[in-house]
Write an enzyme that holds these catalytic residues in place. Structure first.
Site, mmCIF file in Angstrom:
data_model
loop_
_atom_site.group_PDB
_atom_site.id
_atom_site.type_symbol
_atom_site.label_atom_id
_atom_site.label_comp_id
_atom_site.label_asym_id
_atom_site.label_seq_id
_atom_site.Cartn_x
_atom_site.Cartn_y
_atom_site.Cartn_z
ATOM 1 N N HIS A 1 0.822 -1.221 0.000
ATOM 2 C CA HIS A 1 0.000 0.000 0.000
ATOM 3 C C HIS A 1 0.856 1.270 0.000
ATOM 4 O O HIS A 1 2.056 1.253 0.299
ATOM 5 C CB HIS A 1 -0.909 0.009 1.228
ATOM 6 C CG HIS A 1 -0.141 0.008 2.521
ATOM 7 N ND1 HIS A 1 0.449 1.134 3.047
ATOM 8 C CD2 HIS A 1 0.164 -0.995 3.381
ATOM 9 C CE1 HIS A 1 1.056 0.848 4.172
ATOM 10 N NE2 HIS A 1 0.914 -0.447 4.403
ATOM 11 N N GLU B 1 -2.147 -6.949 7.650
ATOM 12 C CA GLU B 1 -0.812 -6.960 8.224
ATOM 13 C C GLU B 1 -0.812 -7.740 9.541
ATOM 14 O O GLU B 1 -1.858 -7.975 10.147
ATOM 15 C CB GLU B 1 -0.333 -5.518 8.460
ATOM 16 C CG GLU B 1 1.085 -5.382 9.004
ATOM 17 C CD GLU B 1 2.143 -5.995 8.098
ATOM 18 O OE1 GLU B 1 2.193 -7.239 8.009
ATOM 19 O OE2 GLU B 1 2.937 -5.232 7.517
#
Length: 217
Positions: free
Chosen positions: A17, A90
């Site tokens: 990202h 994550e």
């Protein structure tokens, strides 16, 4: 049957990202849902234009906002739908989340050192890296299998999750995953299907891959 003999040419692009405020502050984000900065959105738009030229067939993304917003930029150009999957989030790192790098060293110095040595550590009481790979790698493989004998899958996720997933797909031992190094914001790694399984073709790239012209291809 091997990829070489069957004629398969599948590729997986694992795309981190764009920038967040916590990235700038060096705060451990983990599974905390942090959005992109304006710079992060611009990074995603630039990268999306490059990745779109590779003609991806499918996009799957972590459902956290920073990854979903990054994936949305590629979807806007390609017209492809994005499938969101929480298993691509994550690493959950418990008490480490929200702390700066310096705060982690001050409060959890021994735990940090053990992690860097390659020991299995539940950072902040959270997930082991192998547990992250256990949930994320199957998602990537499942979507890659849907490509058939060719095609490119784009996986939008997070630095730690991407590293552990690459390590798992390459068949590396967990102790060696750290050797892959990190990913910069909005950079990506490329895996290609070879005769003996998945191969790492590009790592932490920010430009389009170029053909390998050498004796080891």
């Amino acid at each position: 049957m091997s990829a070489a003999r069957s004629g398969t040419s599948r590729k997986i692009i694992l795309w981190r990202h764009g920038q967040t405020a916590w990235n700038l502050e060096r705060r451990f984000q983990g599974s905390t849902d942090i959005e992109l900065t304006g710079t992060g959105v611009a990074q995603a738009r630039r990268a999306a234009r490059l990745l779109a030229s590779l003609q991806p067939a499918a996009i799957v993304s972590s459902d956290l906002r920073r990854a979903a917003a990054t994936a949305a930029e590629l979807a806007a150009i390609t017209g492809l739908p994005v499938e969101h999957d929480a298993d691509l989030r994550e690493t959950y790192a418990g008490e480490w989340q929200g702390l700066t790098h310096e705060e982690i060293l001050a409060k959890y110095g021994e735990q940090y050192a053990a992690w860097k040595r390659g020991e299995p550590v539940r950072r902040g009481g959270g997930e082991l890296e192998t547990e992250v790979a256990d949930r994320a790698a199957p998602v990537v493989l499942r979507h890659a299998a849907r490509l058939g004998e060719s095609g490119t899958l784009v996986v939008v996720s997070h630095g730690g999750t991407i590293r552990t997933t690459i390590g798992r797909l390459l068949g590396l031992q967990p102790h060696d995953w750290e050797g892959l190094g990190g990913l910069s914001n909005c950079c990506w790694s490329v895996l290609g299907e070879g005769a003996r399984g998945w191969r790492l073709l590009e790592h932490n790239a920010g430009t389009l891959p170029v053909p390998v012209l050498g004796d080891d291809d």
